[in-house]
Design an enzyme around this catalytic site. Structure first.
Site, PDB file in Angstrom:
ATOM      1  N   GLU A   1      41.737  52.747  32.643  1.00 15.93           N
ATOM      2  CA  GLU A   1      41.923  51.480  31.938  1.00 15.93           C
ATOM      3  C   GLU A   1      40.902  51.448  30.811  1.00 15.93           C
ATOM      4  OE1 GLU A   1      41.605  47.936  34.228  1.00 15.93           O
ATOM      5  OE2 GLU A   1      42.842  48.704  35.861  1.00 15.93           O
TER       6      GLU A   1
ATOM      7  N   ASP B   1      36.757  38.501  32.832  1.00 15.34           N
ATOM      8  CA  ASP B   1      35.666  39.444  33.082  1.00 15.34           C
ATOM      9  C   ASP B   1      34.334  38.761  33.335  1.00 15.34           C
ATOM     10  OD1 ASP B   1      37.112  41.914  32.748  1.00 15.34           O
ATOM     11  OD2 ASP B   1      37.325  41.344  30.651  1.00 15.34           O
TER      12      ASP B   1
END
Length: 261
Positions: A49, A60
């Protein structure tokens, strides 16, 4: 069948689990990113990724937020990452690469132009945390038209009755978020993680991957008979930073994790 699906089919035949890493594009710089991708392919990482830096990465935690900020400060943008992708494909990198990104970046680039560029640059998949399932039609149509990257679906412990609907036409693998909140919450998995993953496995026609909070193969030991692979993000970013993006350290971690998995 694209590179993601081909690799996962191979792993199923070999009765092996998938090991997927997350790294931020542009760190330590573009040449360093290329070197790290090549090193991970050599070490046995199955899928990468590649995080496209964004100013407001809502899914995140602090580690990836900081990495994204540092990369932006170095001038990283989507156009440069596409160029880097073309270069590694020309250099012979075969492993599947997924862009993990936020939808505003795609809208700014232009949906149709973005889909076409994914095809041209050799991007295999997309993970877009802020694009709800019900809002995916425009992008999915553009990707289908170009026979471009596949859209990886995310589910979480609160998806519940929506899981079957989300996965009905899903391709590649399903990304199971293991905890509520953001990335990097080491080991703090949802209290009903086993039943949640079991439910996903029952309805999914594609491999089931678990991400968020994973550091070592031991972290997923209780789930090993349910999931088809593990995704390591924040811990891998932290390891790269602590070792000054040393290629040897990255390869050793990936090789060791894949072996123990």
């Amino acid at each position: 069948m694209n590179r993601i699906e081909e690799r996962l089919k191979e792993l199923k035949t070999e009765n092996k689990k998938a090991f997927i890493t997350y790294m931020t594009a542009g760190l330590p710089d573009m040449e360093g990113t290329k070197a790290l991708i090549k090193a991970q392919e050599e070490a046995g990482t199955d899928i990468i990724e590649l995080g496209i830096p964004f100013s407001d990465p809502v899914a995140d935690g602090p580690v990836i937020q900081d990495a994204s900020y540092k990369s932006i400060c170095k001038g990283t943008n989507l156009r440069k990452v596409f160029q880097m992708m073309e270069e590694i494909r020309n250099d012979g990198v075969k492993m599947p690469v997924i862009f993990m990104m936020y939808y505003n970046t795609i809208l700014h680039y232009g949906i149709e132009a973005f889909a076409a560029k994914c095809k041209e640059a050799g991007v295999d998949g997309l993970i877009i945390p802020d694009l709800p399932f019900e809002e995916q039609e425009d992008l999915q149509t553009a990707l289908d038209k170009e026979d471009a990257a596949i859209l990886i679906q995310l589910v979480s412990p609160v998806s519940k009755d929506r899981i079957a609907k989300i996965l009905e036409h899903a391709r590649g693998f399903v990304y199971c978020v293991s905890s509520m909140g953001v990335t990097g919450q080491a080991g703090t998995f949802h209290k009903e993680i086993i039943s949640y993953l079991t439910n996903v496995k029952k309805v999914s026609k594609i491999p089931v991957m678990m991400g968020f909070g994973i550091r070592t193969p031991k972290d997923i030991e209780p789930m090993k008979d349910i999931i088809d692979g593990a995704i390591v993000g924040s811990h891998f970013i932290r390891l790269l930073e602590e070792n000054n993006y040393d290629i040897k350290a990255a390869k050793e971690y990936c090789r060791s994790f894949k072996r123990d998995l």
